[in-house]
Design a protein around this motif. Sequence first.
Motif, PDB file in Angstrom:
ATOM      1  N   LEU A 111      14.677  13.495 -37.920  1.00 18.39           N
ATOM      2  CA  LEU A 111      15.060  12.572 -38.985  1.00 18.39           C
ATOM      3  C   LEU A 111      15.960  11.503 -38.368  1.00 18.39           C
ATOM      4  CD1 LEU A 111      15.065  12.013 -42.082  1.00 18.39           C
ATOM      5  CD2 LEU A 111      17.100  13.462 -42.209  1.00 18.39           C
ATOM      6  N   VAL A 112      15.583  10.230 -38.542  1.00 18.33           N
ATOM      7  CA  VAL A 112      16.296   9.137 -37.872  1.00 18.33           C
ATOM      8  C   VAL A 112      16.840   8.147 -38.896  1.00 18.33           C
ATOM      9  CG1 VAL A 112      16.156   7.321 -36.134  1.00 18.33           C
ATOM     10  CG2 VAL A 112      14.713   9.366 -35.916  1.00 18.33           C
ATOM     11  N   ALA A 113      18.164   7.984 -38.909  1.00 20.05           N
ATOM     12  CA  ALA A 113      18.802   6.898 -39.656  1.00 20.05           C
ATOM     13  C   ALA A 113      18.917   5.720 -38.691  1.00 20.05           C
ATOM     14  CB  ALA A 113      20.172   7.335 -40.152  1.00 20.05           C
ATOM     15  N   HIS A 114      18.338   4.577 -39.061  1.00 21.71           N
ATOM     16  CA  HIS A 114      18.248   3.472 -38.118  1.00 21.71           C
ATOM     17  C   HIS A 114      18.195   2.145 -38.869  1.00 21.71           C
ATOM     18  CE1 HIS A 114      13.861   2.615 -38.786  1.00 21.71           C
ATOM     19  NE2 HIS A 114      13.890   3.860 -39.245  1.00 21.71           N
ATOM     20  N   LEU A 115      17.998   1.066 -38.145  1.00 15.31           N
ATOM     21  CA  LEU A 115      17.804  -0.254 -38.737  1.00 15.31           C
ATOM     22  C   LEU A 115      16.323  -0.600 -38.743  1.00 15.31           C
ATOM     23  CD1 LEU A 115      20.685  -2.240 -36.972  1.00 15.31           C
ATOM     24  CD2 LEU A 115      20.724  -1.212 -39.251  1.00 15.31           C
ATOM     25  N   ASP A 116      15.859  -1.253 -39.816  1.00 10.57           N
ATOM     26  CA  ASP A 116      14.478  -1.722 -39.804  1.00 10.57           C
ATOM     27  C   ASP A 116      14.410  -3.031 -39.025  1.00 10.57           C
ATOM     28  OD1 ASP A 116      15.303  -3.801 -41.492  1.00 10.57           O
ATOM     29  OD2 ASP A 116      14.385  -2.940 -43.290  1.00 10.57           O
ATOM     30  N   ALA A 117      13.230  -3.624 -38.969  1.00  7.43           N
ATOM     31  CA  ALA A 117      13.047  -4.831 -38.154  1.00  7.43           C
ATOM     32  C   ALA A 117      13.922  -5.987 -38.611  1.00  7.43           C
ATOM     33  CB  ALA A 117      11.573  -5.249 -38.170  1.00  7.43           C
ATOM     34  N   ARG A 143       9.519   5.621 -29.632  1.00  2.46           N
ATOM     35  CA  ARG A 143       9.697   5.243 -31.042  1.00  2.46           C
ATOM     36  C   ARG A 143      10.584   4.003 -31.139  1.00  2.46           C
ATOM     37  NH1 ARG A 143      10.371  11.621 -32.764  1.00  2.46           N
ATOM     38  NH2 ARG A 143       8.129  12.041 -32.757  1.00  2.46           N
ATOM     39  N   HIS A 144      10.076   3.018 -31.870  1.00  2.38           N
ATOM     40  CA  HIS A 144      10.795   1.753 -32.057  1.00  2.38           C
ATOM     41  C   HIS A 144      11.556   1.859 -33.384  1.00  2.38           C
ATOM     42  CE1 HIS A 144      11.875  -2.326 -32.566  1.00  2.38           C
ATOM     43  NE2 HIS A 144      10.761  -2.929 -32.142  1.00  2.38           N
ATOM     44  N   VAL A 145      12.882   2.035 -33.301  1.00  2.00           N
ATOM     45  CA  VAL A 145      13.718   2.135 -34.504  1.00  2.00           C
ATOM     46  C   VAL A 145      14.872   1.147 -34.418  1.00  2.00           C
ATOM     47  CG1 VAL A 145      13.088   4.508 -35.095  1.00  2.00           C
ATOM     48  CG2 VAL A 145      14.956   4.120 -33.476  1.00  2.00           C
ATOM     49  N   ALA A 146      14.625   0.008 -33.789  1.00  5.18           N
ATOM     50  CA  ALA A 146      15.657  -1.010 -33.592  1.00  5.18           C
ATOM     51  C   ALA A 146      15.360  -2.248 -34.433  1.00  5.18           C
ATOM     52  CB  ALA A 146      15.731  -1.402 -32.117  1.00  5.18           C
ATOM     53  N   ALA A 147      16.419  -2.981 -34.756  1.00  2.70           N
ATOM     54  CA  ALA A 147      16.270  -4.287 -35.407  1.00  2.70           C
ATOM     55  C   ALA A 147      15.867  -5.281 -34.328  1.00  2.70           C
ATOM     56  CB  ALA A 147      17.570  -4.703 -36.075  1.00  2.70           C
ATOM     57  N   ALA A 148      14.570  -5.306 -34.082  1.00  2.00           N
ATOM     58  CA  ALA A 148      14.032  -6.126 -32.996  1.00  2.00           C
ATOM     59  C   ALA A 148      12.550  -6.361 -33.264  1.00  2.00           C
ATOM     60  CB  ALA A 148      14.228  -5.422 -31.652  1.00  2.00           C
ATOM     61  N   PRO A 149      11.980  -7.436 -32.682  1.00  2.00           N
ATOM     62  CA  PRO A 149      10.541  -7.681 -32.844  1.00  2.00           C
ATOM     63  C   PRO A 149       9.719  -6.664 -32.064  1.00  2.00           C
ATOM     64  CG  PRO A 149      11.511  -9.252 -31.319  1.00  2.00           C
ATOM     65  CD  PRO A 149      12.651  -8.479 -31.893  1.00  2.00           C
ATOM     66  N   ALA A 150       8.399  -6.840 -32.094  1.00  2.00           N
ATOM     67  CA  ALA A 150       7.502  -5.941 -31.365  1.00  2.00           C
ATOM     68  C   ALA A 150       7.846  -5.948 -29.875  1.00  2.00           C
ATOM     69  CB  ALA A 150       6.053  -6.366 -31.574  1.00  2.00           C
ATOM     70  N   VAL A 151       7.659  -4.795 -29.224  1.00  2.00           N
ATOM     71  CA  VAL A 151       8.023  -4.650 -27.817  1.00  2.00           C
ATOM     72  C   VAL A 151       6.878  -3.989 -27.045  1.00  2.00           C
ATOM     73  CG1 VAL A 151      10.497  -4.489 -28.322  1.00  2.00           C
ATOM     74  CG2 VAL A 151       9.116  -2.390 -28.181  1.00  2.00           C
ATOM     75  N   ASP A 152       6.930  -4.169 -25.728  1.00  2.00           N
ATOM     76  CA  ASP A 152       6.091  -3.423 -24.801  1.00  2.00           C
ATOM     77  C   ASP A 152       7.002  -2.474 -24.030  1.00  2.00           C
ATOM     78  OD1 ASP A 152       4.000  -5.036 -25.603  1.00  2.00           O
ATOM     79  OD2 ASP A 152       4.161  -6.380 -23.850  1.00  2.00           O
ATOM     80  N   VAL A 153       6.493  -1.289 -23.749  1.00  2.00           N
ATOM     81  CA  VAL A 153       7.237  -0.319 -22.948  1.00  2.00           C
ATOM     82  C   VAL A 153       6.557  -0.225 -21.588  1.00  2.00           C
ATOM     83  CG1 VAL A 153       8.046   2.054 -22.781  1.00  2.00           C
ATOM     84  CG2 VAL A 153       7.875   0.944 -25.023  1.00  2.00           C
ATOM     85  N   ARG A 154       7.345  -0.404 -20.523  1.00  2.00           N
ATOM     86  CA  ARG A 154       6.784  -0.416 -19.175  1.00  2.00           C
ATOM     87  C   ARG A 154       7.300   0.772 -18.365  1.00  2.00           C
ATOM     88  NH1 ARG A 154       7.897  -6.450 -16.897  1.00  2.00           N
ATOM     89  NH2 ARG A 154       9.982  -5.526 -16.794  1.00  2.00           N
ATOM     90  N   ALA A 155       6.449   1.265 -17.499  1.00  2.00           N
ATOM     91  CA  ALA A 155       6.835   2.293 -16.524  1.00  2.00           C
ATOM     92  C   ALA A 155       6.533   1.733 -15.144  1.00  2.00           C
ATOM     93  CB  ALA A 155       6.071   3.589 -16.767  1.00  2.00           C
ATOM     94  N   GLY A 156       7.569   1.606 -14.324  1.00  2.00           N
ATOM     95  CA  GLY A 156       7.382   1.016 -13.001  1.00  2.00           C
ATOM     96  C   GLY A 156       6.888  -0.401 -13.061  1.00  2.00           C
ATOM     97  N   GLY A 157       7.248  -1.122 -14.139  1.00  2.00           N
ATOM     98  CA  GLY A 157       6.875  -2.517 -14.273  1.00  2.00           C
ATOM     99  C   GLY A 157       5.518  -2.742 -14.908  1.00  2.00           C
ATOM    100  N   THR A 158       4.773  -1.652 -15.182  1.00  2.00           N
ATOM    101  CA  THR A 158       3.450  -1.768 -15.787  1.00  2.00           C
ATOM    102  C   THR A 158       3.496  -1.348 -17.251  1.00  2.00           C
ATOM    103  OG1 THR A 158       2.383  -1.263 -13.673  1.00  2.00           O
ATOM    104  CG2 THR A 158       1.059  -0.990 -15.664  1.00  2.00           C
ATOM    105  N   PRO A 159       2.997  -2.177 -18.176  1.00  2.00           N
ATOM    106  CA  PRO A 159       3.020  -1.795 -19.593  1.00  2.00           C
ATOM    107  C   PRO A 159       2.184  -0.530 -19.843  1.00  2.00           C
ATOM    108  CG  PRO A 159       2.610  -4.143 -19.349  1.00  2.00           C
ATOM    109  CD  PRO A 159       2.494  -3.546 -17.983  1.00  2.00           C
ATOM    110  N   SER A 213      20.429  -3.279 -32.367  1.00  2.00           N
ATOM    111  CA  SER A 213      20.110  -4.594 -32.917  1.00  2.00           C
ATOM    112  C   SER A 213      19.982  -5.620 -31.790  1.00  2.00           C
ATOM    113  CB  SER A 213      21.210  -5.047 -33.889  1.00  2.00           C
ATOM    114  OG  SER A 213      21.070  -6.406 -34.233  1.00  2.00           O
ATOM    115  N   ALA A 214      18.829  -6.307 -31.748  1.00  2.00           N
ATOM    116  CA  ALA A 214      18.641  -7.348 -30.740  1.00  2.00           C
ATOM    117  C   ALA A 214      19.602  -8.506 -30.977  1.00  2.00           C
ATOM    118  CB  ALA A 214      17.191  -7.835 -30.758  1.00  2.00           C
ATOM    119  N   GLU A 215      19.807  -8.871 -32.247  1.00  2.00           N
ATOM    120  CA  GLU A 215      20.693  -9.988 -32.573  1.00  2.00           C
ATOM    121  C   GLU A 215      22.127  -9.701 -32.155  1.00  2.00           C
ATOM    122  OE1 GLU A 215      22.150 -12.571 -36.507  1.00  2.00           O
ATOM    123  OE2 GLU A 215      20.480 -11.150 -36.652  1.00  2.00           O
TER     124      GLU A 215
END
Length: 278
Positions: A111-117, A143-159, A213-215
């Motif tokens: 269960l995650v209490a977080h900020l929406d986009a 899991r993306h639970v941050a106040a931020a736009p869409a993201v890519d997740v990379r491993a070793g620089g590769t998405p 929060s990205a902002e």
Amino acid sequence: MTVRSAGAALTAAVAVALTVTVGAPAFAQPQAAPDDTAHVSVLHAVPGLTVDVFAGDKELLPDFEPGTLTDPLKLDAGSYDIKVFKDGEGPDGTPAIEKTVEVPGGANATLVAHLDADGKPALDAFVNDTSKVPAGKARLTVRHVAAAPAVDVRAGGTPVFEGLENPKEAKGEVDAGTVKADVVLAGTDTVAIGPADLDLAEGSNTIVYAWGSAEDKNLELATQTVDGLHSAPHGVPAGGNGEAAGVNDPAVLGSLSVAALLAAGGAAFLLRRRGEAA
């Protein structure tokens, strides 16, 4: 990045609060069979806000601080009326977050209490994948639970996961081992979080949360590990543990007798708190 594991007293307080509230109108649950239970952890991913978490009018997590991930709790399946208040404002004030959460029997959930986009407080429940993992492999869940736009997740620089939006998750099986991961704005090389080393153990599900929060420029990572998912007979899925990245601190409530001991300790803890407050 900092993820503080909830202490034994905190876990005990939650266990006893859940025990004494079964049957109360605001927190009613059906009588569950022994296998009609779930392992549930709670992550506080709202930055800058210490809170008190209630189920109905019963306080479960007092003084719950951002970045805290509790150990798994063994709960009966059912509906939980969860309310999150600013520290000291519950249960008669206006909750910052309120949501009825369904806990399915047999699930391992967080269960995650977080900020929406848009930066507003939200509450979401995620079911953790405890299916078997092939030999030599590990499962990675993001899991993306941050106040931020869409993201890519990379491993070793590769998405490895692209265009992930709040509050979505993505998962896949990868080679076990240590990888350097970071989070970038979708379709760019602009790093939002990281890089950070992730130890992806064979036969485990490493769950990574991007929160904050990205902002406000306070984005962080929190990690959780569900282990014992080997395909070989020696692997037994028995819950997960909250841990800071790079820290191995497994904790599973393995039996009802352990839960009973925690509940007893929690009762003493709560009585002591009430005595100090008197």
